[in-house]
Motif scaffolding. Structure first.
Motif, PDB file in Angstrom:
ATOM      1  N   VAL A  33     100.077 -68.611  12.791  1.00  0.00           N
ATOM      2  CA  VAL A  33      98.899 -68.431  11.511  1.00  0.00           C
ATOM      3  C   VAL A  33      99.567 -68.001  10.355  1.00  0.00           C
ATOM      4  O   VAL A  33     100.723 -67.512  10.267  1.00  0.00           O
ATOM      5  CB  VAL A  33      98.082 -67.235  12.322  1.00  0.00           C
ATOM      6  CG1 VAL A  33      97.390 -67.834  13.468  1.00  0.00           C
ATOM      7  CG2 VAL A  33      98.621 -66.088  12.313  1.00  0.00           C
ATOM      8  N   ASN A  34      98.823 -67.970   9.421  1.00  0.00           N
ATOM      9  CA  ASN A  34      98.889 -67.403   8.010  1.00  0.00           C
ATOM     10  C   ASN A  34      98.727 -65.825   7.959  1.00  0.00           C
ATOM     11  O   ASN A  34      97.870 -65.394   8.052  1.00  0.00           O
ATOM     12  CB  ASN A  34      98.193 -68.178   6.970  1.00  0.00           C
ATOM     13  CG  ASN A  34      98.348 -67.498   5.468  1.00  0.00           C
ATOM     14  OD1 ASN A  34      99.425 -66.741   5.310  1.00  0.00           O
ATOM     15  ND2 ASN A  34      97.743 -67.677   4.409  1.00  0.00           N
ATOM     16  N   LYS A  35      99.957 -65.081   8.135  1.00  0.00           N
ATOM     17  CA  LYS A  35      99.884 -63.720   8.549  1.00  0.00           C
ATOM     18  C   LYS A  35      99.193 -62.912   7.105  1.00  0.00           C
ATOM     19  O   LYS A  35      98.711 -61.790   7.420  1.00  0.00           O
ATOM     20  CB  LYS A  35     101.355 -63.189   8.676  1.00  0.00           C
ATOM     21  CG  LYS A  35     101.862 -63.702   9.929  1.00  0.00           C
ATOM     22  CD  LYS A  35     103.166 -63.213  10.377  1.00  0.00           C
ATOM     23  CE  LYS A  35     103.880 -63.675  11.642  1.00  0.00           C
ATOM     24  NZ  LYS A  35     105.185 -63.276  11.856  1.00  0.00           N
ATOM     25  N   GLU A  36      99.425 -63.474   6.146  1.00  0.00           N
ATOM     26  CA  GLU A  36      98.919 -62.923   4.833  1.00  0.00           C
ATOM     27  C   GLU A  36      97.453 -62.714   5.082  1.00  0.00           C
ATOM     28  O   GLU A  36      96.861 -61.971   4.269  1.00  0.00           O
ATOM     29  CB  GLU A  36      99.309 -64.011   3.813  1.00  0.00           C
ATOM     30  CG  GLU A  36     100.667 -64.089   3.364  1.00  0.00           C
ATOM     31  CD  GLU A  36     101.184 -62.628   3.107  1.00  0.00           C
ATOM     32  OE1 GLU A  36     100.564 -61.952   2.169  1.00  0.00           O
ATOM     33  OE2 GLU A  36     102.450 -62.338   3.441  1.00  0.00           O
ATOM     34  N   GLU A  37      96.721 -63.428   5.594  1.00  0.00           N
ATOM     35  CA  GLU A  37      95.165 -63.393   5.699  1.00  0.00           C
ATOM     36  C   GLU A  37      94.838 -62.139   6.544  1.00  0.00           C
ATOM     37  O   GLU A  37      93.690 -61.703   6.747  1.00  0.00           O
ATOM     38  CB  GLU A  37      94.779 -64.744   6.344  1.00  0.00           C
ATOM     39  CG  GLU A  37      94.703 -65.967   5.581  1.00  0.00           C
ATOM     40  CD  GLU A  37      94.241 -67.072   6.264  1.00  0.00           C
ATOM     41  OE1 GLU A  37      93.575 -66.889   7.696  1.00  0.00           O
ATOM     42  OE2 GLU A  37      94.298 -68.298   5.864  1.00  0.00           O
ATOM     43  N   TYR A  38      95.619 -61.373   7.490  1.00  0.00           N
ATOM     44  CA  TYR A  38      95.272 -60.427   8.372  1.00  0.00           C
ATOM     45  C   TYR A  38      95.984 -59.219   7.668  1.00  0.00           C
ATOM     46  O   TYR A  38      96.884 -58.943   7.376  1.00  0.00           O
ATOM     47  CB  TYR A  38      95.942 -60.868   9.562  1.00  0.00           C
ATOM     48  CG  TYR A  38      95.539 -61.915  10.508  1.00  0.00           C
ATOM     49  CD1 TYR A  38      94.389 -61.736  11.268  1.00  0.00           C
ATOM     50  CD2 TYR A  38      95.900 -63.271  10.188  1.00  0.00           C
ATOM     51  CE1 TYR A  38      94.125 -62.867  11.895  1.00  0.00           C
ATOM     52  CE2 TYR A  38      95.297 -64.464  10.846  1.00  0.00           C
ATOM     53  CZ  TYR A  38      94.370 -64.425  11.583  1.00  0.00           C
ATOM     54  OH  TYR A  38      93.854 -65.272  12.424  1.00  0.00           O
ATOM     55  N   LYS A  57      89.598 -59.995  10.538  1.00  0.00           N
ATOM     56  CA  LYS A  57      90.877 -60.470  10.439  1.00  0.00           C
ATOM     57  C   LYS A  57      91.901 -59.271  10.208  1.00  0.00           C
ATOM     58  O   LYS A  57      92.630 -59.095   9.302  1.00  0.00           O
ATOM     59  CB  LYS A  57      91.278 -61.452   9.339  1.00  0.00           C
ATOM     60  CG  LYS A  57      90.711 -62.796   9.625  1.00  0.00           C
ATOM     61  CD  LYS A  57      91.442 -63.839   8.466  1.00  0.00           C
ATOM     62  CE  LYS A  57      91.079 -65.376   8.942  1.00  0.00           C
ATOM     63  NZ  LYS A  57      90.024 -65.506   9.547  1.00  0.00           N
ATOM     64  N   GLU A 114      95.323 -57.084  11.291  1.00  0.00           N
ATOM     65  CA  GLU A 114      96.526 -57.632  11.794  1.00  0.00           C
ATOM     66  C   GLU A 114      96.915 -57.012  13.287  1.00  0.00           C
ATOM     67  O   GLU A 114      97.830 -57.681  13.903  1.00  0.00           O
ATOM     68  CB  GLU A 114      97.463 -57.608  10.731  1.00  0.00           C
ATOM     69  CG  GLU A 114      97.907 -56.149  10.185  1.00  0.00           C
ATOM     70  CD  GLU A 114      99.008 -56.293   9.120  1.00  0.00           C
ATOM     71  OE1 GLU A 114      98.872 -55.648   8.185  1.00  0.00           O
ATOM     72  OE2 GLU A 114     100.117 -56.764   9.392  1.00  0.00           O
ATOM     73  N   GLN A 143     104.135 -64.744  16.276  1.00  0.00           N
ATOM     74  CA  GLN A 143     103.409 -66.101  15.423  1.00  0.00           C
ATOM     75  C   GLN A 143     101.986 -65.827  15.251  1.00  0.00           C
ATOM     76  O   GLN A 143     101.366 -66.399  14.393  1.00  0.00           O
ATOM     77  CB  GLN A 143     103.575 -67.413  16.242  1.00  0.00           C
ATOM     78  CG  GLN A 143     105.063 -67.609  16.859  1.00  0.00           C
ATOM     79  CD  GLN A 143     105.682 -68.478  15.662  1.00  0.00           C
ATOM     80  OE1 GLN A 143     105.561 -68.077  14.619  1.00  0.00           O
ATOM     81  NE2 GLN A 143     106.900 -69.175  15.886  1.00  0.00           N
ATOM     82  N   ARG A 197      98.167 -63.777  15.116  1.00  0.00           N
ATOM     83  CA  ARG A 197      97.451 -62.466  14.645  1.00  0.00           C
ATOM     84  C   ARG A 197      95.882 -62.573  15.109  1.00  0.00           C
ATOM     85  O   ARG A 197      95.476 -63.911  15.352  1.00  0.00           O
ATOM     86  CB  ARG A 197      97.280 -62.433  13.109  1.00  0.00           C
ATOM     87  CG  ARG A 197      98.926 -61.982  12.656  1.00  0.00           C
ATOM     88  CD  ARG A 197      99.409 -60.629  12.979  1.00  0.00           C
ATOM     89  NE  ARG A 197     100.564 -60.397  12.191  1.00  0.00           N
ATOM     90  CZ  ARG A 197     101.698 -60.717  12.890  1.00  0.00           C
ATOM     91  NH1 ARG A 197     101.985 -61.134  14.191  1.00  0.00           N
ATOM     92  NH2 ARG A 197     102.971 -60.332  12.497  1.00  0.00           N
TER      93      ARG A 197
END
Ligand code: FAD
Length: 342
Positions: free
Chosen positions: A9-14, A102, A104, A164, A166
Motif C-alpha cells: 500500500v502507499n504507506k504515506e497515506e497512513y 488510515k 499506520e 507491505q 497498513r
C-alpha cells in the motif's frame, strides 16, 4: 488484481497510532487505556503522530476518559444495531473507521473478545496481526512497528513486522503496559460516525453464563482461604462439579488450570497461573493438575498445597506439602463423606 498480504500500500497515506477501546458495561476496559499510554509513546517515536481511539456504541463520557488517558481524537461508532457484540458486524464497522482515518498502527486489547475481533478486522483490511504482544517498538530506520511476542512455549521472543500493508496491527494482553495517569486537563476531539453495516447475519438473543452460574455463589479465587482446583486430569465437567461440592463443604472456592478452562469445565475467571490469577490461600488442593511452571507461578504464595494425582512423578507432587497418589474419582468422594461426618 486480488489484494493479498503482500500487495503493497502507499504507506504515506497512513498516519497515527490508534487503539480499539473495548467497553465493559458503561465504562472502558483498562486494557484500552493501557494501550493509549503505549500509543502515545509510539506516536512520539514517529515524530509526534496523532493518537486515536475507536469505541463502538459508546458514550461521550467514555470518549472523554480516553482523552484524559492520552487520546487526541476519539471516534464513537453510532449504530443501535451494535449495542451488543458480534464479531463480524463489529469488525465491519471498525474496519470502515480504520479505512477512513488510515492509522499506520492499530492496537487492540488481547481480551477474549479483542483477540477474536482483531483477527476479523485484520482479515477485513487484508493486513497482518500479531496476537499477544508483550512489547512494541518502532524501527527508527523503516518506521515499522516491531511486534514482539513470546514463542516456542515462552522460551524465545519473536519480532514480527508487517512490511507491505497498513495498518500494522497487534493485540496485547491486559496488564502488559501500565495504565497512564488520568489527566482531566487534556483536551481532544470527539467524533460521532454513523456507520452503516450490511444486514446482520448474527443477532444476540440472550446471554447465559452457564459456567459462571455454576460457581456464582462461591467467592473469587483471589479472596478465598481454601481453593480446590481442577485440571485436565478431571476428564469431564462432571469431575469439576465434584470439586464444587468439596469446596462448598470446606467454605472455600474452586479454581482451574488453563486446560480445564479450555475444556469448558470452568470459566476463565477461575484460571490460576501465569495467564490467570495469582492466589495466596491458606490451603490449595490441586486435583488432576500436573503442575506446569505456568500453573505453579500462580500458587507460589499458597501456604499449604495438597496434590491428588495418580502420577507420583508429576511436578505438582514435588511442589506439594502433601502428595496423595491416586485417582480423584475415588479420593474426593471419600473426602466428602468424611467431612460430612464432622
Ligand atoms: P495436564 O498437564 O494434562 O495434567 C493433567 C494431570 O492430571 C496429569 O498430571 C495426570 O497425571 C493427572 N490425572 C490424570 N488422571 C487423573 C485422575 N483420575 N485423578 C487425578 N489426577 C489425574 N496453565 C495454567 O494452568 N495456568 C496458566 O495461567 C497458564 N498459562 C500459560 C501461559 C503460557 C504462555 C503457556 C505456554 C502455557 C500456559 N499454561 C497455563 C499451560 C501449562 O503449560 C500447562 O499446559 C497446563 O497447566 C496443564 O494443565 P493441567 O495440569 O490441567 O493438564
Amino acid at each position: 488484481m486480488p489484494c493479498s498480504l503482500w500487495t503493497p500500500v502507499n504507506k504515506e497515506e497512513y498516519k497515527g497510532v490508534w487503539v480499539y477501546l473495548e467497553r465493559a458495561g458503561d465504562r472502558l476496559k483498562d486494557v484500552g487505556l493501557e494501550l493509549l499510554g503505549k500509543a502515545r509513546e509510539l506516536a512520539q517515536k514517529l515524530g509526534g503522530a496523532e493518537v486515536g481511539g475507536v469505541i463502538v456504541a459508546g458514550s461521550e463520557e467514555m470518549a472523554r476518559e480516553a482523552i484524559y488517558h492520552g487520546a487526541d481524537k476519539v471516534v464513537i461508532i453510532d449504530n443501535p444495531e451494535l449495542k451488543s457484540y458480534t464479531p463480524v458486524e463489529y469488525a465491519e464497522a471498525i474496519a470502515k473507521v480504520v479505512q477512513k482515518y488510515k492509522p499506520e498502527i492499530f492496537l487492540i486489547g488481547g481480551t477474549k473478545r479483542g483477540r477474536e475481533l482483531a483477527a476479523y478486522i485484520a482479515n477485513t483490511l487484508t493486513t497482518g496481526i500479531t496476537a499477544d504482544c508483550t512489547a512494541l517498538e518502532i524501527d527508527p530506520k523503516t518506521r515499522d512497528l516491531l511486534q514482539i511476542r513470546p514463542t516456542f512455549g515462552g522460551t524465545q521472543l519473536a519480532t514480527i513486522r508487517t512490511p507491505q500493508r497498513r495498518p500494522q496491527m497487534a493485540s496485547v494482553r491486559p496488564g502488559v503496559f501500565p495504565k497512564p495517569q488520568r489527566d482531566p486537563s487534556r483536551t481532544g476531539e470527539i467524533i460521532t460516525e454513523k456507520i452503516e453495516i450490511p444486514k446482520r447475519r448474527t443477532r444476540l438473543i440472550s446471554v447465559e453464563k452457564r459456567l459462571e452460574k455454576d460457581v456464582a455463589d462461591l467467592p473469587p479465587v483471589e479472596s478465598a482461604d481454601i481453593v480446590v482446583a481442577g485440571g485436565r486430569g478431571l476428564g469431564s465437567a462432571e469431575g469439576f462439579k465434584l470439586l464444587i461440592e468439596l469446596a462448598k463443604l470446606l467454605n472455600g472456592t474452586v479454581g482451574a488450570s488453563l486446560m480445564a478452562v479450555r475444556a469448558g469445565w470452568a470459566p476463565h475467571t477461575r484460571q490460576i497461573g501465569q495467564t490467570g490469577k495469582t492466589i495466596r490461600p491458606k490451603l490449595y488442593i490441586a486435583v488432576g493438575i500436573s503442575g506446569a511452571i505456568q500453573h505453579l507461578m500462580g500458587i507460589m504464595e499458597a501456604k499449604t498445597i495438597i496434590a491428588i494425582n495418580p502420577d507420583p512423578h508429576a511436578p505438582i507432587m514435588e511442589n506439594a506439602d502433601y502428595a496423595v497418589v491416586g485417582d480423584y474419582k475415588q479420593i474426593i468422594p471419600l473426602l466428602i463423606e468424611e467431612i460430612r461426618k464432622i
